[in-house]
Write an enzyme that holds these catalytic residues in place. Structure first.
Site, PDB file in Angstrom:
ATOM      1  CB  ALA A   4      -4.440   3.312   4.694  1.00 34.40           C
TER       2      ALA A   4
ATOM      3  N   GLY B 105      -4.768  -1.236   7.324  1.00 29.98           N
ATOM      4  CA  GLY B 105      -6.098  -1.291   6.702  1.00 29.98           C
ATOM      5  C   GLY B 105      -6.402  -2.647   6.077  1.00 29.98           C
TER       6      GLY B 105
ATOM      7  CD  GLU C 168      -7.578  -0.800  10.555  1.00 28.06           C
ATOM      8  OE1 GLU C 168      -7.129  -0.338   9.483  1.00 28.06           O
ATOM      9  OE2 GLU C 168      -7.719  -0.121  11.586  1.00 28.06           O
TER      10      GLU C 168
ATOM     11  CD  GLU D  58      -2.689   0.693  11.558  1.00 25.09           C
ATOM     12  OE1 GLU D  58      -2.145  -0.108  12.349  1.00 25.09           O
ATOM     13  OE2 GLU D  58      -3.620   0.365  10.808  1.00 25.09           O
TER      14      GLU D  58
HETATM   15  N1  DAK Z   1       0.936   2.382   0.948  1.00 21.65           N
HETATM   16  C1  DAK Z   1       1.464   2.787  -0.220  1.00 21.65           C
HETATM   17  N2  DAK Z   1       2.337   2.027  -0.934  1.00 21.65           N
HETATM   18  C2  DAK Z   1       2.670   0.835  -0.437  1.00 21.65           C
HETATM   19  C3  DAK Z   1       2.156   0.339   0.774  1.00 21.65           C
HETATM   20  C4  DAK Z   1       1.233   1.183   1.479  1.00 21.65           C
HETATM   21  N3  DAK Z   1       0.645   0.783   2.610  1.00 21.65           N
HETATM   22  N4  DAK Z   1       2.693  -0.867   1.012  1.00 21.65           N
HETATM   23  C5  DAK Z   1       3.503  -1.129  -0.025  1.00 21.65           C
HETATM   24  N5  DAK Z   1       3.507  -0.125  -0.900  1.00 21.65           N
HETATM   25  C6  DAK Z   1       4.267  -0.010  -2.159  1.00 21.65           C
HETATM   26  C7  DAK Z   1       5.724   0.298  -1.862  1.00 21.65           C
HETATM   27  O1  DAK Z   1       5.909   1.678  -1.657  1.00 21.65           O
HETATM   28  C8  DAK Z   1       6.373  -0.204  -3.149  1.00 21.65           C
HETATM   29  O2  DAK Z   1       6.165   0.761  -4.161  1.00 21.65           O
HETATM   30  P1  DAK Z   1       7.369   1.142  -5.209  1.00 21.65           P
HETATM   31  O3  DAK Z   1       8.498   1.597  -4.358  1.00 21.65           O
HETATM   32  O4  DAK Z   1       7.655  -0.165  -5.920  1.00 21.65           O
HETATM   33  O5  DAK Z   1       6.764   2.194  -6.069  1.00 21.65           O
HETATM   34  C9  DAK Z   1       5.550  -1.406  -3.503  1.00 21.65           C
HETATM   35  O6  DAK Z   1       4.297  -1.266  -2.807  1.00 21.65           O
HETATM   36  C10 DAK Z   1       6.184  -2.710  -3.064  1.00 21.65           C
HETATM   37  O7  DAK Z   1       6.485  -2.595  -1.671  1.00 21.65           O
HETATM   38  P2  DAK Z   1       7.936  -2.919  -1.074  1.00 21.65           P
HETATM   39  O8  DAK Z   1       9.004  -2.673  -2.076  1.00 21.65           O
HETATM   40  O9  DAK Z   1       8.026  -2.225   0.240  1.00 21.65           O
HETATM   41  O10 DAK Z   1       7.804  -4.514  -0.875  1.00 21.65           O
HETATM   42  P3  DAK Z   1       8.533  -5.393   0.209  1.00 21.65           P
HETATM   43  O11 DAK Z   1       8.263  -6.797  -0.157  1.00 21.65           O
HETATM   44  O12 DAK Z   1       9.968  -5.001   0.384  1.00 21.65           O
HETATM   45  O13 DAK Z   1       7.791  -5.075   1.587  1.00 21.65           O
HETATM   46  C11 DAK Z   1       5.877  -4.702   3.015  1.00 21.65           C
HETATM   47  C12 DAK Z   1       6.470  -5.413   1.750  1.00 21.65           C
HETATM   48  C13 DAK Z   1       4.376  -4.989   3.062  1.00 21.65           C
HETATM   49  C14 DAK Z   1       6.548  -5.277   4.258  1.00 21.65           C
HETATM   50  C15 DAK Z   1       6.176  -3.175   2.896  1.00 21.65           C
HETATM   51  O14 DAK Z   1       5.726  -2.735   1.613  1.00 21.65           O
HETATM   52  C16 DAK Z   1       5.457  -2.384   3.951  1.00 21.65           C
HETATM   53  O15 DAK Z   1       5.885  -2.354   5.108  1.00 21.65           O
HETATM   54  N6  DAK Z   1       4.381  -1.707   3.566  1.00 21.65           N
HETATM   55  C17 DAK Z   1       3.657  -0.825   4.440  1.00 21.65           C
HETATM   56  C18 DAK Z   1       2.847  -1.618   5.404  1.00 21.65           C
HETATM   57  C19 DAK Z   1       2.118  -0.736   6.390  1.00 21.65           C
HETATM   58  O16 DAK Z   1       2.737  -0.046   7.190  1.00 21.65           O
HETATM   59  N7  DAK Z   1       0.815  -0.773   6.320  1.00 21.65           N
HETATM   60  C20 DAK Z   1      -0.010  -0.004   7.196  1.00 21.65           C
HETATM   61  C21 DAK Z   1      -0.342   1.278   6.520  1.00 21.65           C
HETATM   62  S1  DAK Z   1      -1.102   2.368   7.675  1.00 21.65           S
HETATM   63  C22 DAK Z   1      -7.013   6.444   9.295  1.00 21.65           C
HETATM   64  C23 DAK Z   1      -7.433   5.643   8.261  1.00 21.65           C
HETATM   65  C24 DAK Z   1      -6.726   4.533   7.953  1.00 21.65           C
HETATM   66  C25 DAK Z   1      -5.611   4.169   8.624  1.00 21.65           C
HETATM   67  C26 DAK Z   1      -5.187   4.974   9.661  1.00 21.65           C
HETATM   68  C27 DAK Z   1      -5.892   6.094   9.997  1.00 21.65           C
HETATM   69  N8  DAK Z   1      -7.755   7.639   9.567  1.00 21.65           N
HETATM   70  C28 DAK Z   1      -7.820   8.625   8.597  1.00 21.65           C
HETATM   71  C29 DAK Z   1      -8.401   7.806  10.815  1.00 21.65           C
HETATM   72  C30 DAK Z   1      -4.866   3.021   8.205  1.00 21.65           C
HETATM   73  C31 DAK Z   1      -3.540   3.039   8.241  1.00 21.65           C
HETATM   74  C32 DAK Z   1      -2.715   2.024   7.605  1.00 21.65           C
HETATM   75  O17 DAK Z   1      -3.161   1.055   7.040  1.00 21.65           O
END
Ligand code: DAK
Length: 259
Positions: A64, A109, A112, A132
């Site tokens: 997400a 997400g 998921e 998360e």
């Molecule tokens: N959201 C927004 N931007 C993201 C992103 C994300 N999940 N993942 C990556 N990006 C963006 C980065 O901010 C970066 O943007 P700029 O800085 O270039 O503008 C660009 O994509 C490239 O990312 P990185 O520079 O970080 O690339 P790396 O190769 O160094 O790293 C990575 C890749 C996948 C390891 C890293 O980007 C990362 O850790 N990303 C986040 C992964 C993550 O934590 N995903 C889970 C998100 S939480 C709910 C509904 C839904 C959910 C929960 C509750 N309710 C309302 C009940 C779901 C939650 C989630 O999915």
């Protein structure tokens, strides 16, 4: 649509989440357009299998959109979670099989989303995880429910509590993905599988999907009753008569009519 691409090859449709600059993170716009794309594909009765993948070579969906989520209130988070879950349930109950072609990060997400699909094929560079709790939230698009159903409660809890990512080979080992292939083989493998599914009687495939999905949510006696119902419903289709006639008349190349 700005963030979703739809393509069609024979009876197979492909939806590509196309926001590679943000690693295909699920913003509200992406979810809204994905929802509309699913409706569009569902309305095309000529589509017998659907593939979902991410644009670029790095990411399926990195979760997400964290930037968009950060300042949500409890009420806004509930609305966002409900909508995302509706979209993912739409995939899970989609009228034909859905294959996730996981071409890189499938986090939060993204994992998921892949789990809402019927089948997951991963490239060697794919990475799965539910990170998360490291962000101060629980999985919110079905991760606490589908991961445990797919890989068992123990491994699901380990992945969710530790927030540690796993590589594609480990995902295959625990049953989270069906198969791992070289990155360049991902789309050919998935398209071949989708075309193989699309060769069979589409109504029978759809009924089988329904029987498996609904049967998994109930006890064995009710599950068998669901199967009997779907099995007998097949006998109201032209494709049942056609498929069995082809066998008896030794016709090898079948063309089901989806009727
Ligand atoms: N959201 C927004 N931007 C993201 C992103 C994300 N999940 N993942 C990556 N990006 C963006 C980065 O901010 C970066 O943007 P700029 O800085 O270039 O503008 C660009 O994509 C490239 O990312 P990185 O520079 O970080 O690339 P790396 O190769 O160094 O790293 C990575 C890749 C996948 C390891 C890293 O980007 C990362 O850790 N990303 C986040 C992964 C993550 O934590 N995903 C889970 C998100 S939480 C709910 C509904 C839904 C959910 C929960 C509750 N309710 C309302 C009940 C779901 C939650 C989630 O999915």
């Amino acid at each position: 649509m700005e963030t979703i691409l739809i393509a069609k090859e024979g009876h197979v449709a492909t939806i590509t989440i196309n926001r590679p600059k943000a690693l295909n993170a699920l913003s509200t716009q992406v979810l809204t357009e994905l929802n509309a794309a699913l409706d569009e594909v569902a309305a095309d009765q000529d589509v017998y299998a659907l593939v979902i993948t991410g644009a670029g070579e790095k990411s399926f969906v990195a979760g997400a959109d964290i930037a968009e989520m950060k300042d949500k209130s409890v009420e806004e988070a509930a609305v966002y979670g409900k909508f995302g879950n509706e979209v993912f349930r739409k995939i899970e109950t989609f009228r034909c099989p859905v294959i996730a072609a996981v071409n890189g990060f499938a986090l939060g997400g993204g994992c998921e989303l892949a789990m809402s699909c019927d089948i997951r094929i991963a490239a060697e560079n794919a990475v799965f995880g539910q990170p998360e709790v490291g962000l101060g939230i629980t999985p919110g698009f079905g991760g606490t429910q589908r991961l445990a159903r797919l890989v068992g409660a123990g491994i699901a809890k380990e992945m969710i509590y530790t927030a540690r990512n796993i590589k594609a080979d480990r995902a295959a080992e625990i049953g989270l993905v069906n198969k791992v292939v070289a990155a360049e083989e991902l789309m050919p493998t998935v398209m071949k599988m989708a075309a193989g599914i699309a060769k069979n009687a589409p109504i029978a495939v759809a009924y089988a999907k329904k029987a498996i999905n609904n049967g998994l949510q109930t006890d064995i006696d009710n599950g068998i009753a669901i199967e009997v119902e779907e099995f007998s419903n097949c006998f109201a289709t032209e494709d049942q008569t056609y498929g069995m006639t082809c066998f008896l008349e030794k016709v090898r190349e079948k063309q089901f009519s989806n009727k």
